[in-house]
Design a protein around this motif. Structure first.
Motif, PDB file in Angstrom:
ATOM      1  N   SER A  25       0.872  -1.173   0.000  1.00 25.86           N
ATOM      2  CA  SER A  25       0.000   0.000   0.000  1.00 25.86           C
ATOM      3  C   SER A  25       0.912   1.227   0.000  1.00 25.86           C
ATOM      4  CB  SER A  25      -0.877   0.001   1.238  1.00 25.86           C
ATOM      5  OG  SER A  25      -0.081   0.190   2.373  1.00 25.86           O
ATOM      6  N   ALA A  26       0.328   2.374  -0.358  1.00 28.66           N
ATOM      7  CA  ALA A  26       1.153   3.592  -0.433  1.00 28.66           C
ATOM      8  C   ALA A  26       1.791   3.908   0.912  1.00 28.66           C
ATOM      9  CB  ALA A  26       0.290   4.756  -0.899  1.00 28.66           C
ATOM     10  N   VAL A  27       1.042   3.720   1.978  1.00 18.09           N
ATOM     11  CA  VAL A  27       1.584   4.086   3.287  1.00 18.09           C
ATOM     12  C   VAL A  27       2.712   3.127   3.692  1.00 18.09           C
ATOM     13  CG1 VAL A  27      -0.078   2.855   4.781  1.00 18.09           C
ATOM     14  CG2 VAL A  27       0.944   4.970   5.557  1.00 18.09           C
ATOM     15  N   SER A  28       2.575   1.836   3.363  1.00 18.22           N
ATOM     16  CA  SER A  28       3.667   0.891   3.673  1.00 18.22           C
ATOM     17  C   SER A  28       4.894   1.227   2.848  1.00 18.22           C
ATOM     18  CB  SER A  28       3.264  -0.551   3.347  1.00 18.22           C
ATOM     19  OG  SER A  28       2.033  -0.841   3.896  1.00 18.22           O
ATOM     20  N   PRO A  60      13.362   5.734  12.560  1.00 15.42           N
ATOM     21  CA  PRO A  60      12.855   4.601  13.350  1.00 15.42           C
ATOM     22  C   PRO A  60      11.429   4.257  12.895  1.00 15.42           C
ATOM     23  CG  PRO A  60      13.710   6.344  14.765  1.00 15.42           C
ATOM     24  CD  PRO A  60      13.635   6.911  13.391  1.00 15.42           C
ATOM     25  N   PRO A  61      10.991   2.989  13.067  1.00 14.94           N
ATOM     26  CA  PRO A  61       9.702   2.557  12.507  1.00 14.94           C
ATOM     27  C   PRO A  61       8.521   3.473  12.831  1.00 14.94           C
ATOM     28  CG  PRO A  61      10.867   0.690  13.409  1.00 14.94           C
ATOM     29  CD  PRO A  61      11.688   1.887  13.728  1.00 14.94           C
ATOM     30  N   ARG A  62       8.436   3.911  14.080  1.00 13.40           N
ATOM     31  CA  ARG A  62       7.280   4.721  14.471  1.00 13.40           C
ATOM     32  C   ARG A  62       7.294   6.087  13.778  1.00 13.40           C
ATOM     33  NH1 ARG A  62       5.140   5.117  20.651  1.00 13.40           N
ATOM     34  NH2 ARG A  62       3.434   6.494  20.091  1.00 13.40           N
ATOM     35  N   ALA A  63       8.465   6.710  13.791  1.00  5.84           N
ATOM     36  CA  ALA A  63       8.594   8.022  13.140  1.00  5.84           C
ATOM     37  C   ALA A  63       8.353   7.877  11.640  1.00  5.84           C
ATOM     38  CB  ALA A  63       9.983   8.590  13.392  1.00  5.84           C
ATOM     39  N   ALA A  64       8.834   6.757  11.078  1.00  4.38           N
ATOM     40  CA  ALA A  64       8.677   6.537   9.633  1.00  4.38           C
ATOM     41  C   ALA A  64       7.198   6.428   9.269  1.00  4.38           C
ATOM     42  CB  ALA A  64       9.418   5.273   9.211  1.00  4.38           C
ATOM     43  N   GLU A  69       4.665   7.681  10.951  1.00  3.61           N
ATOM     44  CA  GLU A  69       4.053   9.001  11.138  1.00  3.61           C
ATOM     45  C   GLU A  69       4.351   9.901   9.941  1.00  3.61           C
ATOM     46  OE1 GLU A  69       4.765  12.162  14.535  1.00  3.61           O
ATOM     47  OE2 GLU A  69       4.449  10.146  15.339  1.00  3.61           O
ATOM     48  N   ARG A  70       5.623   9.908   9.536  1.00  2.00           N
ATOM     49  CA  ARG A  70       6.036  10.755   8.407  1.00  2.00           C
ATOM     50  C   ARG A  70       5.388  10.281   7.101  1.00  2.00           C
ATOM     51  NH1 ARG A  70       8.992  15.478   8.830  1.00  2.00           N
ATOM     52  NH2 ARG A  70       9.661  15.019   6.725  1.00  2.00           N
ATOM     53  N   ALA A  94       9.559  12.057   2.521  1.00  3.90           N
ATOM     54  CA  ALA A  94       9.137  11.533   3.835  1.00  3.90           C
ATOM     55  C   ALA A  94      10.241  11.618   4.892  1.00  3.90           C
ATOM     56  CB  ALA A  94       8.663  10.102   3.696  1.00  3.90           C
ATOM     57  N   HIS A  95      11.480  11.442   4.493  1.00  5.43           N
ATOM     58  CA  HIS A  95      12.560  11.431   5.489  1.00  5.43           C
ATOM     59  C   HIS A  95      13.116  12.830   5.752  1.00  5.43           C
ATOM     60  CE1 HIS A  95      14.402  10.979   1.565  1.00  5.43           C
ATOM     61  NE2 HIS A  95      15.552  11.371   2.047  1.00  5.43           N
TER      62      HIS A  95
END
Lengths: 311, 287
Positions: A94-97, A109-113, A115-116, A152-153
């Motif tokens: 999916s786009a978000v993944s 980090p996974p959580r920040a990624a 969110e971003r 995103a980053h």
């Protein structure tokens, strides 16, 4: 570091498959939004790929924020976001993944990624479609998803390779609006590679033109536009010669090119309303007044004709 | 940033250690593979033989169970190098099938969808990309080779006692080294094929073909030339020779151990060369 150019090319040469593609490029781009123009085969994509570290220079050096792209490729890519030209995506996501995955690979980090990823997809206008698979996206949506993964980053330099390729007019407009939005917010430098003059004209402040692997023109579009606003062409009825003389006294350079046509260059401090006032004083009826419009197309065509050296 | 504020924000939060980012690729690819129910069933099936081996070891040390089943100790196979060699033989075949199933889908979709520039535009090298993908196969193949092998070894050592452990530590080494040789060979070959053959079914079939066709060709060479040199083409045979050396099984001496190792090193080098040629952000057209 404040004066460090965003992109610096020093005698850069790139040889691919036995052919010299980029020839002795020298430039120091201060940042903002830079358009990279050139006809097909001019070396635009090769330059971008070299900046990204995909190709190694055969001579000379390229630096981004002072980091050599060959020796400090990891640092360069951490500071850069790249939107490739091709239809690139990762299958089955999916786009978000997808955007989250790309952000994680950039070091978040996974959580920040995650969110971003949500934020970036909302930013590009795919918020409502972010859980759909990329394979189900239209071409325009895929381009937007690619833009989302590039920002995103939180890069400091965004490199866009033909971002409007294959887009229909509304999708193109949306992409242009986004790029201009990024430029106007001023938190990110842009390098936009395109063969479409209109895209560059609408989005960029500076333009670098390549031809046959060489830099043939570099100009500041803002400066050109500002200068163009001082050049006027006027059609008028009445005593043109007397008007021209009065305009001279005001500090304008003025030439009567035909009986009813005048060309003027306004000095600092003289505005158009002063010309209307002068026209009224000399009983001159101004029928038409236009700025010189030296478009990017003119600049591009001139560069293609005379192929001047580097910057 | 709140979603209603559509402005671009930079990122100034913490970052993960650069040298560990390839693990993101592994995690993602592994999750993708384990979404398949068939893959999960196959993995479970691969643990049937280790289960049987564990039962055999247990039975050998449980006189009550032996009495109940009316079996005598001498009818059961001894738990020694030969036992673990057989264990590896069966698990090796299953590992091969698992690699043929999993490897083709690891790199070919990225190449088909032009995803390489997306990966390599990150602070990530080509080597790290391949390591990330290879780790997927290493984890899956480890789960059915050396991990259950060493658990069986531990079970036997626990039931037999310290003396047996000290005398047979070489078996543990054989299990670990033999498994890793096989894992490395299958992973590199599988990834190289996945990089070169975009159609994943064909890549899987090619991996099977390399082993079976090479075995047939090797046999033909042996018969035509009245030699055993054909065994060097047969990768399965080559690995068996290496295992036979590790598990001190003397009967399989068709190929000299050194030649077998050389063949394996050549296969690894060739696979890496093939991967290096394909895993690139962009293809260069030769003039």
């Amino acid at each position: 570091m404040a004066d460090t150019p965003v992109i610096e090319l020093e005698n850069l040469e790139v040889r691919l498959g036995g052919r010299l593609i980029l020839k002795d490029l020298n430039a120091a781009l201060p940042g903002g939004a830079v358009g990279l123009l050139g006809p097909n085969g001019a070396g635009k994509s090769t330059l971008i790929h070299t900046l990204m570290g995909f190709f190694a220079p055969s001579r000379g050096a390229a630096r981004i924020f002072g980091h050599d792209v060959r020796r400090a490729g990891r640092e360069v890519r951490a500071l850069t976001g790249y939107m490739p030209e091709n239809d690139s995506f990762i299958a089955g996501m999916s786009a978000v993944s997808f955007v989250r995955y790309m952000a994680e690979l950039a070091g978040l980090p996974p959580r920040a990624a995650l969110e971003r990823a949500h934020e970036a997809l909302f930013y590009v206008g795919l918020g409502e479609a972010r859980y759909r698979k990329l394979e189900e996206y239209s071409q325009g949506m895929k381009q937007l998803a690619r833009l989302a993964q590039a920002i995103a980053h939180g890069p400091r330099l965004l490199i866009l390779d033909e971002p409007t390729n294959g887009l229909d007019p509304p999708a193109r407009q949306r992409m242009i609006r986004l790029i201009r939005g990024l430029r106007e917010e001023g938190r990110i430098h842009l390098l936009l590679c395109s063969h479409l003059l209109r895209d560059v004209e609408e989005c960029c402040q500076q333009v670098l033109i390549l031809k046959e692997g060489r830099i043939v023109e570099y100009c500041n579009l803002e400066e050109e536009r500002r200068l163009n606003r001082r050049f006027l062409e006027m059609e008028a009825e009445g005593d043109g010669a007397a008007f021209a003389e009065a305009a001279h006294r005001l500090g304008c350079e003025c030439a009567l090119v035909q009986e009813r046509t005048l060309k003027l260059v306004l000095p600092e401090g003289v505005e158009i309303r002063d010309l209307y006032r002068l026209g009224a004083e000399h009983r001159l009826r101004i029928r038409r007044l236009s700025y010189r419009r030296d478009s990017l197309e003119d600049i591009f065509l001139k560069a293609m004709e005379d192929g001047r050296g580097g910057i | 940033m709140a979603v209603y504020r559509r402005t671009y924000q930079g990122y100034s939060g913490p970052l993960t250690p650069p040298r560990r980012r390839w693990m993101v690729i592994t995690r993602q690819a592994l999750a993708g593979l384990l979404e398949s129910r068939f893959m999960l069933l196959f993995l479970a099936g691969c643990l049937v033989w280790p289960g049987i081996c564990a039962a055999l070891i247990y039975l050998r040390h449980n006189s009550g169970a032996l009495e109940l089943l009316r079996l005598s100790l001498d009818k059961l196979i001894p738990i020694d190098g030969s036992f673990f060699y057989r264990f590896m033989d069966v698990q090796g075949v299953l590992a091969f099938l698992l690699a043929a199933l999993a490897a083709p889908g690891l790199i070919s979709p990225d190449l088909t969808n032009n995803a390489m520039p997306l990966y390599l535009a990150r602070p990530l090298s080509r080597g790290e990309y391949v390591t990330g993908k290879m780790a997927v196969l290493a984890i899956l193949l480890s789960a059915i080779t050396w991990i259950p092998g060493l658990l069986l070894f531990g079970l036997q050592a626990g039931l037999e006692g310290g003396q047996w452990l000290r005398e047979n530590l070489w078996i543990a080494w054989g299990l670990a080294a033999g498994s890793w040789v096989w894992i490395l060979t299958l992973s590199l070959l599988g990834l190289a094929l996945s990089a070169w053959v975009k159609w994943r079914v064909l890549a899987g079939a090619l991996l099977l073909g390399i082993f079976f066709a090479a075995a047939g060709f090797g046999q033909a060479v042996n018969q035509a030339l009245d030699t055993r040199l054909g065994d060097l083409i047969n990768l399965g045979r080559v690995v068996q020779r290496v295992w036979a050396g590790l598990f001190r099984q003397g009967e399989l001496d068709a190929v000299a151990a050194q030649s077998a190792w050389l063949v394996l090193v050549a296969v690894w080098a060739l696979s890496l060369r093939l991967l290096a040629a394909k895993v690139r952000a962009c293809e260069v057209e030769r003039s």
